[in-house]
Design an enzyme around this catalytic site. Sequence first.
Site, PDB file in Angstrom:
ATOM      1  N   GLU A 205       0.821  -1.209   0.000  1.00 40.25           N
ATOM      2  CA  GLU A 205       0.000   0.000   0.000  1.00 40.25           C
ATOM      3  C   GLU A 205       0.853   1.257   0.000  1.00 40.25           C
ATOM      4  O   GLU A 205       0.362   2.346   0.282  1.00 40.25           O
ATOM      5  CB  GLU A 205      -0.973  -0.011   1.177  1.00 40.25           C
ATOM      6  CG  GLU A 205      -1.964  -1.162   1.084  1.00 40.25           C
ATOM      7  CD  GLU A 205      -3.098  -1.069   2.091  1.00 40.25           C
ATOM      8  OE1 GLU A 205      -3.206  -0.055   2.801  1.00 40.25           O
ATOM      9  OE2 GLU A 205      -3.878  -2.030   2.161  1.00 40.25           O
ATOM     10  N   LYS A 334     -15.881  -1.445   3.010  1.00 39.76           N
ATOM     11  CA  LYS A 334     -15.246  -1.769   1.731  1.00 39.76           C
ATOM     12  C   LYS A 334     -16.321  -2.384   0.856  1.00 39.76           C
ATOM     13  O   LYS A 334     -16.840  -3.464   1.167  1.00 39.76           O
ATOM     14  CB  LYS A 334     -14.149  -2.827   1.955  1.00 39.76           C
ATOM     15  CG  LYS A 334     -12.966  -2.371   2.814  1.00 39.76           C
ATOM     16  CD  LYS A 334     -12.190  -3.606   3.279  1.00 39.76           C
ATOM     17  CE  LYS A 334     -10.798  -3.270   3.772  1.00 39.76           C
ATOM     18  NZ  LYS A 334     -10.179  -4.419   4.473  1.00 39.76           N
ATOM     19  N   SER A 364      -5.840  -3.558  -0.396  1.00 37.82           N
ATOM     20  CA  SER A 364      -4.395  -3.522  -0.660  1.00 37.82           C
ATOM     21  C   SER A 364      -4.098  -3.617  -2.161  1.00 37.82           C
ATOM     22  O   SER A 364      -3.105  -3.091  -2.635  1.00 37.82           O
ATOM     23  CB  SER A 364      -3.684  -4.628   0.113  1.00 37.82           C
ATOM     24  OG  SER A 364      -4.349  -5.857  -0.063  1.00 37.82           O
TER      25      SER A 364
HETATM   26  P1  PGA Z   1      -6.694  -5.978   2.467  1.00 37.19           P
HETATM   27  O1  PGA Z   1      -6.192  -5.102   3.690  1.00 37.19           O
HETATM   28  O2  PGA Z   1      -7.248  -5.069   1.448  1.00 37.19           O
HETATM   29  O3  PGA Z   1      -5.470  -6.717   2.050  1.00 37.19           O
HETATM   30  O4  PGA Z   1      -7.752  -6.908   3.023  1.00 37.19           O
HETATM   31  C1  PGA Z   1      -6.767  -3.866   4.042  1.00 37.19           C
HETATM   32  C2  PGA Z   1      -7.194  -3.866   5.489  1.00 37.19           C
HETATM   33  O5  PGA Z   1      -7.011  -4.847   6.215  1.00 37.19           O
HETATM   34  O6  PGA Z   1      -7.785  -2.868   5.941  1.00 37.19           O
HETATM   35 ZN    ZN Z   2      -8.047  -4.139   8.050  1.00 36.89          ZN
END
Ligand code: PGA
Ligand code: ZN
Length: 429
Positions: A205, A334, A364
């Site tokens: 990231e 998300k 990510s």
């Molecule tokens: P991920 O991580 O997109 O790899 O799930 C982001 C987070 O845990 O907030």
């Molecule tokens: Zn997270």
Amino acid sequence: MTARIARVKGRSLWDSRGRPTVEAEVTLESGAVGRAIAPAGASRGAHEAIDLRDGGEAFLGFGVDRAVAGIAAEIAPAIIGMDAREQAAIDRALCELDGTPNKARLGANAVVAVSMAVLHAAAADAREPLWRWLAEGRKVRIPLPEIQIFGGGAHAGRRTDVQDFMVMCPRAGSFRRALDITHDVFRAAGRLMEAKGPLSGVADEGGWWPNFASNEDALETLTRAIEASGHRDVYISLDIAANELGDESGYKLALDGRRLTGAEMAGRMIEWTKRFPILSIEDPAGQDDWKTMAAVNAAIGNRVQLIGDDVLVTNAERVEAAAKAGVCNAALIKVNQVGTVSEAKAALDAARAHGWGTLVSARSGETEDVTIAHLATGWNAGQLKVGSFTRSERMAKWNEVLRIEEAMGPDAEFAGASAFAAPVAEALR
Ligand code: PGA
Ligand code: ZN
């Protein structure tokens, strides 16, 4: 000329990890076009919606040809002719068409790309920027950014157990100022890392690649970077992503050479908030270890934001259950974790109804798609998590909020401390 859907096209493109991902393009009878690209997580919760991947040898199994084919064969015929402004009806149709509880058949990657592309098309048809289309005339705030300085966990070969070491500037007064401050902290952290040894690039990231003797070494370095930046009122925010470390039977902190019980894990979190200027912690325990989460929340939830990510998976029902169990005071949102725009909004509304803070978040694996900058603003979420302060798939989102802030002009109101659940906001005063 109507807002009815005339054409739906899917295609495979590449994400920030160089893996295939799905883009959807929705064209309306009016000629308005909306486009969106699915992001992809690496530290995913077991209760998340599931991406459809081709498997096999090509692209290490990450191909999305089947997901793209499903858009042409099934999704397009199902929603062509529907009014793009009827997001809820379209998302319902997508869920029914998929027919599984977790989008496993058509793939959350296909569904989320189409759902978000429909949203963009509706806003384009109304000739409104997406954030303003979503605000529906209500006053909305510019989100408080949560920005990564070091990336660890599943995003950096597990060089640290803690996944995200981030900063927040609730008293910055504006989004632009918050980014200016973050720039200085990020550079100061880089200088400190360089002084320790070779500076070796960035994690998934965009945060500095972690090179630390222990998780606490990282916390100390970040605290020193904040001091060295010369800015005050900069706070640390952590995503433990504890799901990756274990469950109620124990958590393994490999870098520290320790194995902790749930109670010890809770104790460690509480202790860290006393030793370091920590304002927010995400997923301090595994997705189903609500006992440890509730213990942390009971001890420090009145002054520290406790965010549920893998524990809630942007699912309104899980938010309700988690609120009843008192496991956190904020929800990470998300869209691809649940699959559609409407379901993500329902989870956000549920969290807000409980007085929680809400953060719209990237994954990510990202792209140039900036939808989340608009969702965070237009939904008045209060907070936005995107990753770090390098790499264009991250900076594109920060830059988009800067444009939105400028477009709002003197009306722009930075969420700042008001983004937190009331007790946390109060403690900051
Ligand atoms: P991920 O991580 O997109 O790899 O799930 C982001 C987070 O845990 O907030
Ligand atoms: Zn997270």
